[in-house]
Design an enzyme around this catalytic site. Structure first.
Site, PDB file in Angstrom:
ATOM      1  N   SER A 362      11.072   3.048   7.095  1.00 15.38           N
ATOM      2  CA  SER A 362      10.898   2.451   5.769  1.00 15.38           C
ATOM      3  C   SER A 362      12.134   1.635   5.385  1.00 15.38           C
ATOM      4  O   SER A 362      12.600   0.826   6.200  1.00 15.38           O
ATOM      5  CB  SER A 362      10.590   3.559   4.757  1.00 15.38           C
ATOM      6  OG  SER A 362      10.021   3.024   3.592  1.00 15.38           O
ATOM      7  N   ASP A 482      -0.691   2.434   7.566  1.00 16.75           N
ATOM      8  CA  ASP A 482       0.425   2.438   6.622  1.00 16.75           C
ATOM      9  C   ASP A 482       0.153   1.394   5.544  1.00 16.75           C
ATOM     10  O   ASP A 482       0.333   0.192   5.753  1.00 16.75           O
ATOM     11  CB  ASP A 482       1.731   2.121   7.367  1.00 16.75           C
ATOM     12  CG  ASP A 482       2.958   2.332   6.482  1.00 16.75           C
ATOM     13  OD1 ASP A 482       2.808   2.392   5.245  1.00 16.75           O
ATOM     14  OD2 ASP A 482       4.068   2.438   7.036  1.00 16.75           O
ATOM     15  N   HIS A 513       2.628   6.374   6.543  1.00 13.44           N
ATOM     16  CA  HIS A 513       4.050   6.024   6.498  1.00 13.44           C
ATOM     17  C   HIS A 513       4.876   7.225   6.957  1.00 13.44           C
ATOM     18  O   HIS A 513       5.517   7.896   6.146  1.00 13.44           O
ATOM     19  CB  HIS A 513       4.346   5.643   5.045  1.00 13.44           C
ATOM     20  CG  HIS A 513       5.613   4.880   4.846  1.00 13.44           C
ATOM     21  ND1 HIS A 513       5.854   3.672   5.447  1.00 13.44           N
ATOM     22  CD2 HIS A 513       6.714   5.147   4.093  1.00 13.44           C
ATOM     23  CE1 HIS A 513       7.040   3.229   5.066  1.00 13.44           C
ATOM     24  NE2 HIS A 513       7.588   4.110   4.261  1.00 13.44           N
TER      25      HIS A 513
END
Lengths: 794, 794
Positions: A362, A482, A513
């Site tokens: 991320s 995601d 994610h």
């Protein structure tokens, strides 16, 4: 159970015997000893937790060679050893259970079905025994570790005195003690003064490294983590998305802030050999933790504006990238760090061999990507998981504000505030409050939620602009489900990297994610160990050729990962689906046809429970309560499976009775069937052991779920004013038809035969776009609508 | 945010100053030094991670005394220190954030609302400063630890050279290094031969203990954990619950197996000072881990029939209890252990002071309870969480097979198989396969799923029969929403213990089958630290008087825990509710009234998705799709809150058109409102740090959920054939009325004013009872039906 070991290297006899000597398991004379002697020696080594022969014999006595023969019996009175007997033994050592996991009558059947490597030579001669043992040491246990890792966790290397680091089968082994790590903090001086205090920003940098007794220098896995020092609650700052679409006028241009001269570096007042601040942070990234015992330091830094550092948060700017690479420059001897923020005593990374890899998911992976695009020396590779490659692709799409899933109302300003953890120290915050407030205002102007257009602000935050500068080898990991950092971020970066000469690898999983380091079905950790040993220790393990270019998890078969040459190449063949009132079809339409739907989604959403997940589910389900709010088409049931690979492109011709309008598109797999969960299930809590000191992660796996009627494949959104480009706005004339043509999020998805490919066209998307109150009526000219679907074969 | 610190002891000035000296924070001369000197000294001690004054000064410079004054300013030019300034400082040190958590203008307001202890003396004089500091060290941080624990985790005791163990505020402190624990295995010889191999069963026992450099002997926290060595998959062995109720004939009597003579103990062949097997197990219980750094060893044993031990699993027998206490006897010098299973070399627990506490949840807590009922010397206390006190109350109820929630089809045989982890070692299993198969058969006969009656088998497994033997002090912890081990297990044990002279404590939370060691709202870990310091180190901390007898979590207010004198005493006042066709009422009915319902729940359950949780929800909801399958009554909305405390007793008079029948009862709180979740939410993953070495647990809290329309309060089940007793069966005459009178599960539950108390009577319960296919029609004579509700006040 299927186990994919992409990082398992198959070596010849000579190499195997040499490596068995390296780990101290056999001597050169082993080839001349009787098979039973070698087997006994190996088995005694398989129970390092027992210090005495009695204890080892007790453990060996619990093993069967076959239904009739215990291993102890065999060792007392050796006969020929069959391959089946050896693999019965091997499977027990790997933690598989006779009678439950495999059948003692046919262990090779299980080896085959679970895809474990084996040598069927039968009977097993002495050389084969030794190479079988080599192979076994590199084979995964039931809990997802190589057998040698399992042995190491049980003390195999506790009295190891050979060279460190130690490599076996091309991968670094756990020969460093992590029970009593050096945990320290230094303050790296970045060439920045983002908080405008007249001094360069100092960046608190946390290092975990094993105590190395000789003069070995080790590489570093560096994770730039803006969340590392805590986050602020930003609930009150979220933007209201219950908004009308704006009629756009001008695009926001960057106000060029006059660049203040950079303050001079601090005057060095002395040199220290040792740091003086102990790190009390807890490590958070399992891959880093795993590599620690294998001779890779972990380095964490929050960066500018985080607690204990100088500067302010700026969300994606060049300054943030400079802050990120300052740490690498220090590790590489090209920038200064100090022992504290007061005394100007310099401390060098004398323990580091100068080779750095960046890791993280991320925002963390995003900063790894940002750093790579600078071409900073010393950064040999990045492993960027679920990383943003352009912030526009995180917060915007085709001239629309489009939120990451579950993040409605978030934007760059909110994220800057979230990570500005200097705020947690009251007196420190007081000093930079105003500077940061000014920065937030600038972010709010630049991000321009009013138009949603691509502008200078977003262009600065598009790391792909600098892709040609990348000098590091790159591993990208992304979830095909995601909807936070959407797959386009990986796909466009993957394409952009093709202009460089660097090695690049891509792993696509079926999750959201998430991290994927802890699944028995994929040896991700081994793959990265192989990669990092190659990149940072220059081990000649041929990692770029051993690992597939692209590793993709199958969306239908559990525990199945395919290696393929590329993903979403531009020259994929395409199927062109036309829209007719009755179906999505390959046949060109003959008659003119128009359909309508209205956008009063906000009203219905407000009436119901305002749950975005449920809304999306109900919007796609059949029958749907949102029939008037959408136009839906499906193909006939597929006679053959269809493997979509790449960017579906949609063309729509639409009119709306308002001066603004947007279109959203969902592509759906319709058909009853079991599908993989998007979140891996926990198989065993703390079941994945990272090092001999006992650090663990959960063991997880994607599991087939109860049968469902559909599955979202991909989606996209566009502002009708942006039909020409995401940066240019054109007026929408109410009632007139306008044509849009845009890519949906890239994917790799197999539809089973008998299933139907579906498409849903609608306007506002409750989970992602703004939610206008004005009811708008849309009309589609079906003859001008198309879906272009790239496909491949498995 | 409310913080309940039941274990915080308030001491006088003298005691506070003495203890501050003990931990090396101040010397006796501190009372004569200037306030600012003492404050500066304290603050420099608050940042043990910084080794230099510069580093400490940097940390101090981040603190504000008030909006205008930094702490650094104050220390340079000291003035009077106001209470508000001190508590602003204190709250920052505790991790609360100015402006977010509390207001710098009025810190005492936050202290009050969060229930943190403080001394309002204003201005703060020097003595008050020192006692305030003492109090602050015992006060909880935002993350649920005392500030002294937080300091210890950051290195406060790293260079501590005083006496170990160290007690502060009555609780043991983290002065033992846990980075490099001794992890070892011994084999305790139990006075059992359950696997009939002619040798006494050896029990693998895992010990984790800090390295103690002097001759200190430490106590042990012992967790008997049948799951410790892994579990078997028992899916195929679950009993089919799609069964008719049986017309009962005779109750199963124990077949008295002729007792084989116990083999003689092993001949000791020598003595060892050191163990020879390293434990590779990972610890699993956070409370034990927390206490390790505080001078308490952790001891784990799987017991008979688990992997690496001798014997077989027998699920709840006397043999299992003997196996459990053998470990305590060894710790206490009264039984032998060996270094391995072969050489007969004895090893003594020479490191142990002989004092043992047992800990654990569910089956683990059950074995602690079992051990306590033997009165075994050395067992000073047990902390039994969610423990079974009688196996009949786990698998049966009133002559019915009644499963724990989500465990339909499980029984003693299934659980024995689940825990029989010797099965994982193929050659070891082969030796005991037949003996264990025979045992399973015996379990299947004895457990008698046909009648569900209480018999000799269950009587052996009722530990309450031996409650008078308990010599240990007892802490019981139970969830009031635990439908796995139901609350009766705790309540009946609590009552039974009243006949002993031992100390006893009870903690009741609003969760399901969970641990509660890691919640900011309750200092459970401190409470247990206080208790264990008292019990095992004989610290004169007055723990029995400091801790409430009964601590109950409020079911309406979050973060609220009440101390009360007792739970469910037999002399509670009661409200008698009568059944009329219209409502549940305190008025006696005047007219005869009959109602009917049918039991075809199985058919409807099969039609729907066979999800037990959803079935129960839909069965209770209004309106319900199961109207014909139940009789439901509610009171008028309550004008005053009602606090139910104890066992609701229900009387029903019912007829059924079959020769068998059962009745199930749900008691429900009807009324829209937010309620606490039954599973605590994770506030911060790994946010609860257990020791300076960095071991963590998640930080969790029960949170108010979105408003719901109802909440299940309690429930019960009975077989109509068991209307006289659970061990005696009487025929059910079709069409005739029979009266049953039975206790529902005990509870403590507050209904808010305006809510309605509801009762639902029905027959088969899809989640717990058998699920007959035969449709049965029931009739209730309402005049003879009653609900007797014990109540109290908060």
């Amino acid at each position: 159970m299927k186990i994919n070991q992409f990082a398992q290297i198959h070596v010849d006899v000579k190499q195997a015997l040499a490596e068995l000597q390296t780990i101290g398991l056999f001597t050169a004379g082993a080839t001349n000893k009787p098979l039973a002697t070698n087997l006994a020696h190996f088995l005694h080594s398989c129970f390092p937790e027992a210090a005495t022969k009695s204890g080892q014999d007790e453990a060996i006595a619990k093993l069967l060679l076959d239904e009739q023969t215990t291993v102890s019996d065999f060792l007392v009175a050796p006969t020929a050893l069959s391959a089946a007997q050896f693999y019965n033994l091997a499977l027990q050592l790997l933690g598989f259970e006779a009678g439950t996991d495999f059948d003692l009558a046919d262990p090779l059947k299980f080896m085959r079905s679970s895809q474990l490597a084996f040598d069927a030579t039968d009977p097993v001669d002495n050389t084969t025994l030794l190479t079988n043992i080599y192979l076994l040491l590199t084979t995964h246990t039931k809990l997802g570790l190589t057998f040698l890792d399992d042995l190491a966790n049980r003390g195999f290397f506790a009295s190891y005195t050979g060279p460190r680091p130690l490599f076996f089968n091309g991968k670094a082994q756990a020969v460093f003690d992590t029970r009593n790590l050096i945990k320290e903090v230094v303050y790296v001086e970045a060439p920045l003064d983002t908080d405008q205090d007249g001094q360069r920003d100092l960046l608190a940098t946390t290092i975990f490294r094993p105590r190395v007794t000789d003069d070995l220098k080790i590489p570093a896995l560096y994770t730039a983590n803006p969340y590392f020092k805590g986050i602020n609650n930003v609930d009150a700052m979220l933007h209201d998305v219950d908004q009308e679409l704006a009629v756009k006028t001008a695009t926001v241009k960057s106000t060029v802030t006059p660049q203040k001269p950079l303050p001079a570096p601090r005057q060095v007042a002395g040199q220290a050999n040792q740091t003086e601040k102990t790190a009390t942070d807890l490590s958070s990234y399992a891959l880093n933790d795993y590599m620690l015992a294998r001779g890779f330091a972990s380095v964490y830094a929050g960066g500018i504006g985080t607690r204990d550092s100088g500067g302010i948060r700026t969300c994606g700017t060049v300054e943030e990238t400079i802050s990120t690479i300052a740490i690498i420059e220090w590790l590489n001897g090209k920038r200064r760090a100090f022992t504290n923020r007061t005394d100007n005593i310099e401390i060098k990374a004398s323990w580091c061999n100068g080779n750095v890899a960046m890791t993280g998911k991320s925002y963390l992976g995003t900063l790894a990507t940002a750093a790579a695009t600078t071409g900073v020396p010393g950064l040999k590779t990045i492993i960027a998981e679920a990383a943003i490659s352009s912030w526009y692709d995180y917060y915007r799409d085709n001239g629309l504000v489009v939120a990451p899933v579950d993040c409605q109302g978030e934007d760059t300003d909110v994220l800057a505030e979230l990570c500005f953890s200097r705020q947690k120290d009251a007196a420190d915050y007081a000093k930079v409050k105003q500077v940061f407030a000014d920065e937030l205002k600038q972010l709010q102007v630049g991000q321009d939620r009013t138009t949603g257009n691509y502008n200078d602000f977003w262009d600065e935050r598009n790391y792909r602009n600098q892709a040609a500068n990348v000098k590091a080898d790159v591993v990208l990991v992304h979830g095909l489900n995601d909807w936070n950092v959407k797959p386009r971020n990986a796909e466009k970066m993957w394409q952009a990297l093709k202009q460089t000469k660097n090695q690049r690898k891509l792993i696509l999983h079926q999750g959201q994610h998430i991290y994927i380091n802890n699944m028995p079905s994929l040896d991700f950790t081994d793959m990265m160990n192989l990669w990092l040993s190659y990149e940072l220790y220059d081990v000649a393990n041929n990692a770029p050729a051993v690992l597939p270019n692209v590793t993709i998890q199958d969306n239908l078969q559990p525990e199945t990962w395919h290696g393929q040459h590329d993903w979403a190449p531009t020259d994929r063949k395409r199927r062109l689906y036309h829209f007719t009132p009755a179906s999505l079809t390959l046949d060109e339409p003959t008659d003119a046809a128009f359909v309508t739907f209205k956008d009063d989604n906000r009203r219905l959403f407000d009436q119901h429970e305002q749950n975005e997940t449920r809304w999306l589910h109900d919007f796609i389900a059949e029958p749907t309560t949102y029939q008037a709010q959408q136009f839906r088409l499906k193909t006939a049931p597929l006679t053959q499976p269809l493997v979509i690979d790449g960017n579906i492109v949609v063309t729509l011709q639409a009119a709306v009775d308002q001066p603004t309008g947007m279109l959203s598109v969902l592509v759906v797999d319709y058909g009853k069937g079991q599908r993989l969960g998007e979140v891996p299930a926990i198989i065993e809590r703390n079941g994945y052991q990272l090092d001999p000191a006992g650090k663990t992660d959960n063991l997880v796996e994607f599991k087939l779920q109860a049968a469902t009627d559909f599955k979202l494949i991909t989606r996209g959104h566009i502002n009708l004013q942006n039909r020409v480009s995401r940066s240019t706005s054109l007026p929408v004339e109410p009632g007139s038809f306008h044509t849009v043509n845009f890519e949906l999020q890239p994917t790799h998805f197999q539809l089973a035969a008998g299933h139907q490919l579906g498409v849903i066209v609608y306007a506002s998307d409750m989970g992602m776009t703004v939610r206008p109150q004005t009811v708008a009526n849309y009309r589609l000219d079906l003859n001008a609508c198309q879906l272009s679907v790239p496909f491949t074969k498995h």
